[in-house]
Design an enzyme around this catalytic site. Sequence first.
Site, PDB file in Angstrom:
ATOM      1  N   CYS A   1     103.716  91.589  54.933  1.00  0.00           N
ATOM      2  CA  CYS A   1     103.558  90.143  55.169  1.00  0.00           C
ATOM      3  C   CYS A   1     104.872  89.468  55.515  1.00  0.00           C
ATOM      4  CB  CYS A   1     102.925  89.480  53.952  1.00  0.00           C
ATOM      5  SG  CYS A   1     103.849  89.794  52.441  1.00  0.00           S
TER       6      CYS A   1
ATOM      7  N   GLU B   1      98.577  84.000  48.407  1.00  0.00           N
ATOM      8  CA  GLU B   1      99.696  84.661  49.092  1.00  0.00           C
ATOM      9  C   GLU B   1      99.135  85.143  50.418  1.00  0.00           C
ATOM     10  OE1 GLU B   1     102.782  84.899  48.192  1.00  0.00           O
ATOM     11  OE2 GLU B   1     102.729  84.342  46.081  1.00  0.00           O
TER      12      GLU B   1
END
Length: 488
Positions: free
Chosen positions: A292, A258
């Site tokens: 993010c 990720e």
Amino acid sequence: MTNDLQELLASVPTGLFINGEFVDAESGSTFEVINPSTGTALAQVAAASASDAQRGFDAVCQAQAEWAATPARERSEILHRTYEYLLEHEDELTLLQSAELGRALADSRAEVAYGAEFFRWFAEEAVRIRGDYRHAPGGDARLVTVRQPVGPCLAITPWNFPLAMGARKIAPALAAGCTIAIKPASKTPLTMLFLAQALREAGLPKGLLSVLPTADSANVSALLEDPRLRKFTFTGSTQVGQELAAQASKRSINTSLELGGNAPYVVFEDADIDAAAKAVAVAKMRGAGQVCIAANRFLVQESIKDEFVERVVKVIQEFTLGPGTAESSDYGPLSGKDQVDKVTELVDDALDHGAQRLLGDSLPEGLDNGGYYYPATVLTNVGEGARIHSEEIFGPVVVVDTFSDEGEALAKANDTQFGLAAYVFTQDMDRALRVAEGIEAGMVAVNKGGLSNAAAPFGGVKESGLGREGGFEGIDEYLETKFIALPL
Ligand code: NAD
């Protein structure tokens, strides 16, 4: 520092978590956790050496077989009790996160709910792992598949969501019947240690989880060389993730990544402009932009640019910058001096490329206390070639660019090596779906500024990662499919 926080810090474990106990590092060494709101020390935490990390990994390897054989219902109940424990301790966990991360209390509270939800979701998924039974098309065999835990896992997580990034890995791993060693980021290890305590209180048997904080991450990533390791799961920057994945690939370790994002935020002229501007509160200001999936590039149709910018400036002016643990703060400092330096560099470079700064010239008064503050900033007219167009900002900086039509919007949105999240604002649902399908991203939000949900698959395409966390898909990352052939 409030009395509440001092009391809380005195009760939060600071040792390595191995075999169900919080223990000192063998050498006794520790590292300092800094409060980003003041730049001063918050706690000393045990620092795992390579041999401590090995000890932690030995423990999870020894516990693997028995946990894999534990009935799914038992695994599920422990996860469900963890969910309840986290909610019961919501206030402490909110304060702890805001102290070590510097993030506003409301954002930390939202993360407690989000992080806890992974334990509830995967408690429900643990009992739904199923195989398959079919006949071969040629009629000459029975084909049976079973899903088995992949085996001992190693996880490495970032500082920006210290609870949820751990929860998204630990909950599905345990649900699937895997054991797991985890290294939290050195900036925010206390939340993960709190989580280990929650799991212990919920009845997690010894050895299933090791938490290995350290200031020297190579001590833990050395475990990628351990032949017993079956799964590596990483959340963090693209550069570090790719380096570690290259190391893991030497032994064909099952790997999930990720990584970083560069989310486009596309606003068409037929959008509800007010709603699109207000959604910036979540898409940009949550966690001071250190997210993010934070919107990184605001792409606005030329005809509505001025109106959109004016409204965004108004929305952001309502946000109060201050210490993470203060009730009056809507957003807090960045996580460290490194982040302030990086955001400053990107903004200075944008200004060198002709940008106009509409907001963010200076810090509000009274914030010169050593904390790592950066003011919310709005930039327009940033020239081509500026780094801010292509790099993840990770700060409260809105950069507005324009497009003329849908084709150009898509081309600009996809002009990046990243592909994590994207945002689209339009009242034309055909267009919304067309653009959502055309954007190269793992996740697209339509007419809203947030999208995370434990029941949905979270993850990226391109250089934003591999695999999905959460949703029905999240548990697959911790399961192998075995095929058993039988005669018909
Ligand atoms: P980072 O890559 O610097 O660090 C992530 C983790 O890796 C930390 O625990 C760190 O200590 C460790 N690490 C760093 N260098 C290492 C090395 N050489 N060997 C082993 N471990 C190492 O990232 P960060 O600054 O903590 O987090 C911010 C980044 O994380 C951003 O790029 C953000 O987009 C990304 N992120 C992605 C997601 C997602 O789900 N895609 C979620 C949150 C954050």
